[in-house]
Enzyme design. Structure first.
Site, PDB file in Angstrom:
ATOM      1  CG  LEU A  35      -1.885  -1.226   1.274  1.00 57.57           C
ATOM      2  CD1 LEU A  35      -2.659  -1.002   2.645  1.00 57.57           C
ATOM      3  CD2 LEU A  35      -2.706  -1.336  -0.038  1.00 57.57           C
ATOM      4  CG  HIS A  36       0.909   3.333  -3.327  1.00 66.45           C
ATOM      5  ND1 HIS A  36       0.108   4.231  -3.588  1.00 66.45           N
ATOM      6  CD2 HIS A  36       1.244   2.349  -4.243  1.00 66.45           C
ATOM      7  CE1 HIS A  36      -0.608   3.332  -4.878  1.00 66.45           C
ATOM      8  NE2 HIS A  36       0.164   2.577  -5.210  1.00 66.45           N
ATOM      9  CG  HIS A  39      -3.196   1.349  -2.354  1.00 65.67           C
ATOM     10  ND1 HIS A  39      -1.837   0.983  -2.589  1.00 65.67           N
ATOM     11  CD2 HIS A  39      -3.631   0.292  -3.177  1.00 65.67           C
ATOM     12  CE1 HIS A  39      -1.570   0.056  -3.555  1.00 65.67           C
ATOM     13  NE2 HIS A  39      -2.693  -0.217  -3.852  1.00 65.67           N
ATOM     14  CE  LYS A 151      -0.615   2.996 -11.068  1.00 69.76           C
ATOM     15  NZ  LYS A 151      -0.157   2.090 -12.192  1.00 69.76           N
ATOM     16  CB  SER A 188       2.589  -1.688  -5.675  1.00 70.40           C
ATOM     17  OG  SER A 188       1.591  -1.322  -5.067  1.00 70.40           O
TER      18      SER A 188
END
Ligand code: PAF
Length: 298
Positions: A35-36, A39, A151, A188
């Site tokens: 996760l980044h 998210h 995205k 990711s």
């Protein structure tokens, strides 16, 4: 407000039990983990719009081609769970591949037309894997709304079509792409890039911005918009464009003539061995939650 502790469930029975205990509007954020902030922006939006937020973390093997990065796809469950707990998530589902696809599994969801071009053309079977797992997640979670990132714009169009065709009773919400300071879309897969590649990878967003600037300057011909993106990409020696596209944002059909429909600019570019994608809606003012949700797909 006192929050309940986040529940992490691994079985279908435990998930159904956890879901049954939730009241009000339930939002789902399906993820593959690693996760980044992209998210987390989906989780934040779900928190703002729902009474409870559920997240799935599952690296779905059926959406990876035989020569893709399934085995090296980044995984860090402990870190993901701590981020989700801090973000105020209520329930996280972390199934194994065997649970989602037992050996006798034989039912697939194929969304015919909108899966064909762009990513679907270069990644055969990808959207069959995505549609199948997302249909399963919708059945398991029974959410009122599900949150996806811009995205993966074609993924949004495929899922919206599936929701309409199969009468899933939920809303699909699309949130804008989150970017690094130099414009690189959060992904990711960005961890695969070395320092030079990381610098070069900002070229995707520069290419989109160049076409956006051409559009704002009055350029409407899709061929000219594609050429504007390609010119920027070709000036970066570490970038190998796979495709650039200017398509109808509702149907994903490649545009040949100037028109008034919203346009989805998109591209896939290899930087080293890493395949990166990015996109942007035209007019540029449409790249916000409400317009993305309304305009992408049908
Ligand atoms: O966008 C993703 O991370 C995945 O495609 C999804 C929607 C979680 C399905 O595996």
């Amino acid at each position: 407000m006192v929050r309940e502790i986040m529940q992490v469930v691994e079985t279908i029975e435990a998930l159904r039990e956890a879901r049954a205990a939730l009241t009000g509007r339930v939002g789902l954020v399906p993820t593959m983990g690693a996760l980044h902030a992209g998210h987390l922006s989906l989780v934040e939006q779900a928190r703002a719009e729902c009474d409870a937020v559920m997240v799935s973390i599952f690296v779905n093997p059926t959406q990876f081609g035989p020569n893709e990065d399934l085995s090296r796809y980044p995984r860090d469950l402990a870190h993901d769970l701590s981020l989700l707990e801090r973000a105020g998530v209520d329930v996280v589902f972390t199934p194994t591949p065997e649970l989602m696809y037992p050996p006798d599994f034989q039912t697939w969801v194929e969304v015919a037309e909108v899966s064909k071009g762009l990513e679907g053309e270069r990644r055969p079977g990808h959207f069959r894997g995505v549609a199948t797992v997302v249909a399963k997640l919708f059945n398991l979670f029974q959410p009122h709304a599900a949150y996806f990132g811009q995205k993966d714009a074609q993924q949004v169009v495929v899922i919206k079509r599936m929701v309409l065709d199969l009468n899933f009773p939920l809303e699909i919400i699309v949130c804008p792409t989150q970017r690094e300071a130099d414009g690189l879309a959060l992904s990711s897969r960005n961890v695969y890039l070395n320092a030079d590649q990381r610098r070069a990878a900002a070229v995707l967003s520069r290419a989109l911005l160049a076409a956006g600037a051409a559009y704002e300057g009055g350029e409407r011909h899709p061929e000219k918009l594609r050429a504007a993106m390609l010119a920027v990409l070709q000036a970066e020696p570490l970038a190998q464009p796979e495709y650039v596209s200017a398509a109808d944002a509702r149907t994903l059909q490649e545009l040949t003539l100037p028109g008034e429909t919203p346009v989805l600019l998109s591209m896939a570019v290899r930087v080293g061995t890493t395949r990166l994608i990015d996109n942007m809606l035209l007019p540029p003012a449409l790249n916000n939650r409400a317009d993305l949700t309304a305009v992408l797909g049908r």
